[in-house]
Design a protein around this motif. Structure first.
Motif, PDB file in Angstrom:
ATOM      1  N   VAL A 121       0.850  -1.187   0.000  1.00 64.18           N
ATOM      2  CA  VAL A 121       0.000   0.000   0.000  1.00 64.18           C
ATOM      3  C   VAL A 121       0.895   1.249   0.000  1.00 64.18           C
ATOM      4  O   VAL A 121       2.109   1.154   0.192  1.00 64.18           O
ATOM      5  CB  VAL A 121      -0.954  -0.003   1.207  1.00 64.18           C
ATOM      6  N   PRO A 122       0.309   2.439  -0.232  1.00 66.62           N
ATOM      7  CA  PRO A 122       1.127   3.658  -0.353  1.00 66.62           C
ATOM      8  C   PRO A 122       2.061   3.930   0.818  1.00 66.62           C
ATOM      9  O   PRO A 122       3.127   4.516   0.639  1.00 66.62           O
ATOM     10  CB  PRO A 122       0.071   4.758  -0.493  1.00 66.62           C
ATOM     11  N   SER A 123       1.696   3.499   2.033  1.00 66.58           N
ATOM     12  CA  SER A 123       2.566   3.744   3.190  1.00 66.58           C
ATOM     13  C   SER A 123       3.825   2.901   3.152  1.00 66.58           C
ATOM     14  O   SER A 123       4.755   3.130   3.924  1.00 66.58           O
ATOM     15  CB  SER A 123       1.792   3.442   4.481  1.00 66.58           C
ATOM     16  N   GLY A 124       3.874   1.899   2.271  1.00 67.79           N
ATOM     17  CA  GLY A 124       5.002   0.989   2.207  1.00 67.79           C
ATOM     18  C   GLY A 124       4.745  -0.325   2.915  1.00 67.79           C
ATOM     19  O   GLY A 124       5.535  -1.276   2.785  1.00 67.79           O
ATOM     20  N   LYS A 125       3.631  -0.420   3.650  1.00 70.96           N
ATOM     21  CA  LYS A 125       3.287  -1.649   4.348  1.00 70.96           C
ATOM     22  C   LYS A 125       2.790  -2.686   3.355  1.00 70.96           C
ATOM     23  O   LYS A 125       2.147  -2.354   2.363  1.00 70.96           O
ATOM     24  CB  LYS A 125       2.208  -1.362   5.390  1.00 70.96           C
ATOM     25  N   GLU A 178      -7.009   1.893   0.483  1.00 67.48           N
ATOM     26  CA  GLU A 178      -5.774   1.886  -0.298  1.00 67.48           C
ATOM     27  C   GLU A 178      -5.372   0.472  -0.691  1.00 67.48           C
ATOM     28  O   GLU A 178      -4.868   0.241  -1.795  1.00 67.48           O
ATOM     29  CB  GLU A 178      -4.641   2.549   0.498  1.00 67.48           C
ATOM     30  N   LEU A 179      -5.607  -0.488   0.222  1.00 67.52           N
ATOM     31  CA  LEU A 179      -5.290  -1.876  -0.084  1.00 67.52           C
ATOM     32  C   LEU A 179      -6.158  -2.387  -1.236  1.00 67.52           C
ATOM     33  O   LEU A 179      -5.666  -3.095  -2.127  1.00 67.52           O
ATOM     34  CB  LEU A 179      -5.494  -2.755   1.154  1.00 67.52           C
ATOM     35  N   ALA A 204      15.042   7.008  -5.872  1.00 69.53           N
ATOM     36  CA  ALA A 204      14.997   6.815  -4.424  1.00 69.53           C
ATOM     37  C   ALA A 204      13.666   6.156  -4.073  1.00 69.53           C
ATOM     38  O   ALA A 204      12.710   6.178  -4.851  1.00 69.53           O
ATOM     39  CB  ALA A 204      15.127   8.157  -3.717  1.00 69.53           C
ATOM     40  N   ASP A 205      13.603   5.557  -2.865  1.00 70.59           N
ATOM     41  CA  ASP A 205      12.385   4.855  -2.464  1.00 70.59           C
ATOM     42  C   ASP A 205      11.158   5.749  -2.531  1.00 70.59           C
ATOM     43  O   ASP A 205      10.095   5.339  -3.016  1.00 70.59           O
ATOM     44  CB  ASP A 205      12.545   4.296  -1.044  1.00 70.59           C
ATOM     45  N   LEU A 206      11.277   6.986  -2.038  1.00 73.77           N
ATOM     46  CA  LEU A 206      10.138   7.898  -2.033  1.00 73.77           C
ATOM     47  C   LEU A 206       9.733   8.280  -3.452  1.00 73.77           C
ATOM     48  O   LEU A 206       8.535   8.332  -3.775  1.00 73.77           O
ATOM     49  CB  LEU A 206      10.466   9.158  -1.220  1.00 73.77           C
ATOM     50  N   VAL A 225       4.520   4.643  -8.230  1.00 72.73           N
ATOM     51  CA  VAL A 225       3.612   3.497  -8.104  1.00 72.73           C
ATOM     52  C   VAL A 225       2.244   3.956  -7.605  1.00 72.73           C
ATOM     53  O   VAL A 225       1.201   3.550  -8.140  1.00 72.73           O
ATOM     54  CB  VAL A 225       4.205   2.439  -7.159  1.00 72.73           C
ATOM     55  N   ASN A 226       2.228   4.814  -6.601  1.00 70.65           N
ATOM     56  CA  ASN A 226       0.957   5.274  -6.041  1.00 70.65           C
ATOM     57  C   ASN A 226       0.160   6.101  -7.038  1.00 70.65           C
ATOM     58  O   ASN A 226      -1.076   6.122  -6.989  1.00 70.65           O
ATOM     59  CB  ASN A 226       1.203   6.094  -4.770  1.00 70.65           C
TER      60      ASN A 226
END
Length: 500
Positions: free
Chosen positions: A122-126, A188-189, A337-339, A345-346
């Motif tokens: 999901v967008p938070s990275g989780k 988001e999921l 970079a990751d962000l 992706v988001n």
């Protein structure tokens, strides 16, 4: 339509546990339909791709499309499913105004694939693991066009038109098990899961995967239960949501709507609901049927599907890389970079940026245009950026003109508006409208002299090392030349003049 009462989202999550379930319908891109030889082609004239089988005439007999079975097995394998050694089609009975035989040929207790899972970020990275119950084959229904109303829906329409071209188009329906534990990230999921499904089927080459065309559609099930309660709450099913943003918004809306009802001691009706993009709300459809209500029975005109182990393993060997592996690969190749990569992706722009880079653009330039100016234009028009009338090749061409110094950012943004309006490629527009950066020294010196005539002290300031003073002249030159001057060359010429 009466306005629903909604509970504050955070308050709803404090009182209730959210459980979601997702049913994703994927239209396959076979040449012909699921059970007949009619063309499977989007956008043809209404009712031109029809025959006695797909319009349900008495005595017509179906035959299974082998390519559709192959595509369905590939989808099941890509989702980590078991492939059934034998699967049977069934008749799902209830009135379809857009499926003339009044039943849908589907699969019920013997699906082609079952018991899979998909890891979704999901967008938070989780990351969440979504358990998949089944993936089964069926046929699509036709399309109804409601005429005379203001919304394009049946409410208020004067009459409806039926196009049977889509009736019988091969579908794979992917059904999850109940998804627990997503909490505030459930909307988001849901969107991220559908995005992953779309990436998989597109990578397999089995679907065009264009949500705006309905190639991928989602039915989103939502139920709430008090924290600590074991029994699941009554669910609603929001039907045929066909954009990632709408999926997220529809799930969030249902959480807030159901929470408001339950908090007041009311009951949730088990029903289908419709999503209204313009209003950002759902509305009641029809009472939701359970499996028994459909009176499933085995399709007597079709034999069971029995794929051999050899065929299954042959298809397994052809599977493309998994979406998660693809993301890791392209992030490393592009050096994001990751962000930066998470933003891509988001925003659902991975395919667009990959296409743009493949067309010759540098990755950072591709990211800049898609997540920057193009996203801004889409937001201003209340559109999804992927719906804009521009290709990755055109964005790459525009970025190349900037890199070559033929356009500055301001001119490039102007050219972009003409590309989106359909005037041609960036190079064609630059040539036709004379928008190329002016770097001719003669024209630039004339503009500099005109600016200095009004600001004679600037040269002395530059000689004394106060370079910021050059900005006023550069700005005046840019304004006089309507943004087409090469600002870097203007600065060079101004310094040369001061040191002469």
């Amino acid at each position: 339509m009466a306005k629903d009462e909604l509970m504050n989202y955070e308050k709803a999550l404090e009182q209730f546990e959210v459980v979601i379930g997702l049913e994703v319908h994927v239209e396959l891109n076979t040449n012909t339909k699921m059970f007949c030889g009619c063309r499977n082609e989007f956008g043809d004239e209404p009712n031109t791709n029809v025959c006695p089988i797909c319009i349900g005439l008495p005595g017509s007999l179906p035959a299974v499309n082998k390519r559709a079975i192959e595509s369905s097995i590939s989808i099941g394998l890509a989702l980590g499913c078991e492939i059934a050694p034998t699967g049977r089609f069934a008749r799902k009975n209830y009135f379809y105004p857009d499926l003339a035989k009044n039943f849908q040929t589907s699969q019920y207790d013997e699906p082609i694939a079952f018991e899979g899972s998909l890891d979704v970020e999901v967008p938070s990275g989780k990351s969440f693991t979504v358990q998949i119950e089944r993936a089964h084959m069926e046929e699509d229904a036709g399309k109804l066009t409601h005429v005379g109303g203001s919304t394009g829906r049946i409410q208020g329409a004067e009459y409806s038109l039926v196009d049977y071209n889509r009736a019988g188009v091969p579908l794979v329906e992917i059904v999850t098990k109940p998804v627990y534990g997503a909490g505030a990230e459930a909307p988001e999921l849901a969107a991220a899961y559908v995005r992953s499904i779309r990436e998989i089927v597109k990578g397999l080459g089995v679907s065009d995967a264009k949500m705006e065309r309905g190639n991928v559609r989602c039915d989103a099930n939502v139920s709430l239960r008090p924290h600590g309660q074991e029994k699941l709450g009554t669910r609603t099913e929001t039907k045929n949501v066909n954009s990632l943003r709408s999926i997220e918004r529809a799930v969030r809306y249902e959480i807030q709507r159901q929470a408001a009802i339950l908090a007041k001691g009311g009951s949730i009706i088990q029903e289908t609901r419709h999503w209204h993009e313009d209003k950002g709300s759902t509305s009641s459809g029809r009472p939701k049927s359970d499996a028994d209500d459909y009176r499933y029975f085995p399709e007597p005109d079709l034999v069971p599907v029995q794929p051999s182990k050899e065929w299954i393993e042959e298809l397994r060997a052809k599977l493309p890389e998994k979406p998660a592996d693809r993301r890791k690969r392209v992030q490393a190749e592009w050096g994001f970079a990751d962000l930066e990569f998470r933003d891509v992706v988001n925003a659902d722009l991975l395919d667009q940026i990959e296409e743009t880079v493949a067309a010759g653009a540098k990755p950072q330039a591709a990211r800049k245009w898609w997540t920057g100016e193009l996203a801004r234009i889409a937001n201003s028009q209340d559109q999804d950026v992927t719906e804009l009338n521009i290709s990755g090749a055109s964005v790459a061409e525009l970025a190349g003109l900037v890199e070559a110094g033929k356009l500055n950012d301001r001119l490039a943004r102007e050219v972009l508006t003409f590309v989106l309006a359909g005037e041609g490629s960036p190079s064609e527009i630059v040539a036709a409208r004379g928008l190329e950066v002016v770097s001719d020294d003669g024209a630039l010196i004339a503009a500099i002299d005109a600016a200095l005539a009004k600001q004679p002290d600037v040269l002395d300031a530059i000689r004394e090392g106060r370079m910021q003073a050059a900005g006023a002249v550069i700005g005046a030159v840019m304004q006089a030349m309507k943004g087409s001057a090469d600002a870097g060359r203007v600065r060079e010429l101004l310094i040369e003049k001061a040191n002469a």
